[in-house]
Scaffold this motif. Structure first.
Motif, PDB file in Angstrom:
ATOM      1  N   SER A 125       0.801  -1.225   0.000  1.00  0.00           N
ATOM      2  CA  SER A 125       0.000   0.000   0.000  1.00  0.00           C
ATOM      3  C   SER A 125       0.831   1.271   0.000  1.00  0.00           C
ATOM      4  N   GLY A 126       1.967   1.273   0.708  1.00  0.00           N
ATOM      5  CA  GLY A 126       2.711   2.504   0.889  1.00  0.00           C
ATOM      6  C   GLY A 126       2.153   3.313   2.048  1.00  0.00           C
ATOM      7  N   PRO A 127       2.680   4.535   2.276  1.00  0.00           N
ATOM      8  CA  PRO A 127       2.209   5.374   3.378  1.00  0.00           C
ATOM      9  C   PRO A 127       0.703   5.636   3.281  1.00  0.00           C
ATOM     10  N   PRO A 128      -0.002   5.666   4.420  1.00  0.00           N
ATOM     11  CA  PRO A 128      -1.463   5.757   4.383  1.00  0.00           C
ATOM     12  C   PRO A 128      -2.003   7.039   3.763  1.00  0.00           C
ATOM     13  N   ASN A 129      -1.258   8.137   3.829  1.00  0.00           N
ATOM     14  CA  ASN A 129      -1.764   9.406   3.305  1.00  0.00           C
ATOM     15  C   ASN A 129      -1.406   9.665   1.856  1.00  0.00           C
ATOM     16  N   SER A 130      -0.506   8.845   1.308  1.00  0.00           N
ATOM     17  CA  SER A 130      -0.038   9.136  -0.053  1.00  0.00           C
ATOM     18  C   SER A 130       0.125   7.899  -0.914  1.00  0.00           C
ATOM     19  N   GLY A 131       0.374   6.748  -0.303  1.00  0.00           N
ATOM     20  CA  GLY A 131       0.670   5.556  -1.084  1.00  0.00           C
ATOM     21  C   GLY A 131       2.082   5.607  -1.623  1.00  0.00           C
ATOM     22  N   GLU A 132       2.393   4.640  -2.473  1.00  0.00           N
ATOM     23  CA  GLU A 132       3.710   4.584  -3.116  1.00  0.00           C
ATOM     24  C   GLU A 132       3.543   3.993  -4.506  1.00  0.00           C
ATOM     25  N   TYR A 133       4.164   4.656  -5.496  1.00  0.00           N
ATOM     26  CA  TYR A 133       3.966   4.247  -6.881  1.00  0.00           C
ATOM     27  C   TYR A 133       4.567   2.873  -7.152  1.00  0.00           C
ATOM     28  N   SER A 134       3.801   2.039  -7.844  1.00  0.00           N
ATOM     29  CA  SER A 134       4.260   0.717  -8.246  1.00  0.00           C
ATOM     30  C   SER A 134       4.440   0.694  -9.760  1.00  0.00           C
ATOM     31  N   PRO A 135       5.679   0.559 -10.252  1.00  0.00           N
ATOM     32  CA  PRO A 135       5.898   0.542 -11.698  1.00  0.00           C
ATOM     33  C   PRO A 135       5.669  -0.826 -12.340  1.00  0.00           C
ATOM     34  N   SER A 136       5.483  -1.881 -11.518  1.00  0.00           N
ATOM     35  CA  SER A 136       5.295  -3.227 -12.071  1.00  0.00           C
ATOM     36  C   SER A 136       4.884  -4.165 -10.956  1.00  0.00           C
ATOM     37  N   TYR A 137       4.338  -5.316 -11.349  1.00  0.00           N
ATOM     38  CA  TYR A 137       4.054  -6.365 -10.379  1.00  0.00           C
ATOM     39  C   TYR A 137       5.351  -6.817  -9.715  1.00  0.00           C
ATOM     40  N   GLN A 138       6.409  -6.898 -10.525  1.00  0.00           N
ATOM     41  CA  GLN A 138       7.686  -7.390 -10.015  1.00  0.00           C
ATOM     42  C   GLN A 138       8.224  -6.507  -8.895  1.00  0.00           C
ATOM     43  N   LYS A 139       8.125  -5.191  -9.099  1.00  0.00           N
ATOM     44  CA  LYS A 139       8.631  -4.266  -8.092  1.00  0.00           C
ATOM     45  C   LYS A 139       7.790  -4.345  -6.815  1.00  0.00           C
ATOM     46  N   THR A 140       6.486  -4.525  -6.962  1.00  0.00           N
ATOM     47  CA  THR A 140       5.615  -4.674  -5.794  1.00  0.00           C
ATOM     48  C   THR A 140       6.009  -5.902  -4.991  1.00  0.00           C
ATOM     49  N   ILE A 141       6.255  -7.017  -5.680  1.00  0.00           N
ATOM     50  CA  ILE A 141       6.687  -8.238  -4.999  1.00  0.00           C
ATOM     51  C   ILE A 141       8.002  -8.011  -4.268  1.00  0.00           C
ATOM     52  N   ASN A 142       8.955  -7.349  -4.933  1.00  0.00           N
ATOM     53  CA  ASN A 142      10.262  -7.119  -4.317  1.00  0.00           C
ATOM     54  C   ASN A 142      10.146  -6.248  -3.080  1.00  0.00           C
ATOM     55  N   ARG A 143       9.283  -5.239  -3.111  1.00  0.00           N
ATOM     56  CA  ARG A 143       9.085  -4.389  -1.935  1.00  0.00           C
ATOM     57  C   ARG A 143       8.584  -5.206  -0.746  1.00  0.00           C
TER      58      ARG A 143
END
Length: 279
Positions: free
Chosen positions: A203-221
């Motif tokens: 999700s990222g920070p509750p007030n702003s979120g965090e940009y996801s450039p790909s499924y792969q990057k989301t998994i790595n995070r």
């Protein structure tokens, strides 16, 4: 060979307060001999009905202090009881019952089934080898309605997909991690901590979120946050099965649909998987 889908509810009472765990167990063994396959000699074969009864007896006698501890108890029982067992694996998953709260007050004996991910674990052991423990969560559906895109990907004559800086990211997640050789951990606390890491990284920070450039990057995070905050985890595998949503074309209805009405696309869906471990 073994017994699958051993389902039961373990009810524990402390005065007026009731506590439950509903689980599904699969128990598999490998024997030191293959004579039952080659010669039809069943003298070393532990009937799968016996396996089922062992699981039920352990649940009755020991309770289920945690899924992981119950899986450990199963493995230890087979290793210490049957000399013909060369390998044992116990899989345990929990039905997501949660205690009902009325005006913030927990109910003493009422529960609600909340489908927000299925907790599971696996314990496996070879004779004269360490007991290795895995835990995880599956059927966890997460969605972010913005702060996701897909740009700069490889293109050739077969590419029809358009780049986007703003899309819905929705996925069905399976996360499975290894504790390595089993130790005396607070498994319930660790599982809840890792689940919070998964939600935070997605999700990222509750007030702003965090940009996801790909499924792969989301998994790595997700993997990096779990490994950085939970030293007990040695390896983590994450599988993301994407659930895409398409914007409904409402021009024929003389309406402008600015990504306000979308429909899920059941198939086909994209999948992405990665396993990450410590050096």
């Amino acid at each position: 060979y073994g017994k699958n889908t051993i389902k039961f509810l373990r009810l524990h009472r402390e005065g007026k307060n009731n506590f439950i765990k509903e689980v599904e167990v699969c128990t598999h063994v490998r024997l030191t001999s293959s004579q039952e396959y080659l010669d039809g000699n069943n003298s070393l074969v532990i009937p799968t009905d016996t396996m089922k009864n062992i699981v039920l007896v352990l649940a009755k006698k020991n309770g289920i202090p945690s899924l992981e501890q119950f899986a450990i108890d199963i493995c230890k029982h087979f290793m210490t009881t049957f000399s013909q067992v060369a390998y044992v694996k116990a899989y345990v998953q929990e039905a997501p019952w949660q205690r009902v709260h009325e005006n913030g007050v927990p109910h003493v004996h009422s529960f609600i089934y909340v489908a927000d991910g299925i907790r599971f674990c696996e314990a496996e052991q070879c004779r004269n080898g360490p007991l290795v423990l895995f835990a995880g969560i599956k059927d966890l559906k997460l969605m972010k309605t913005t702060q996701s895109g897909f740009e700069g990907f490889y293109k050739n004559e077969h590419t029809t997909l358009s780049e986007t800086k703003d899309r819905i990211l929705c996925g069905d997640f399976l996360c499975k991690w290894s504790y390595g050789e089993c130790r005396d951990f607070d498994f319930d606390c660790l599982w809840n901590q890792i689940r919070e890491c998964i939600l935070e990284a997605f999700s990222g920070p509750p007030n702003s979120g965090e940009y996801s450039p790909s499924y792969q990057k989301t998994i790595n995070r997700i993997q990096m946050l779990v490994l950085s905050k939970t030293s007990q985890v040695q390896v983590i595998e994450v599988i993301l099965n994407n659930i895409p949503y398409n914007v409904v074309d409402m021009k024929n209805l003389h309406l402008n649909n600015d990504k306000e009405l979308l429909v899920p696309v059941e198939t086909p869906y994209a999948t992405c998987a990665c396993t990450l471990g410590r050096k």
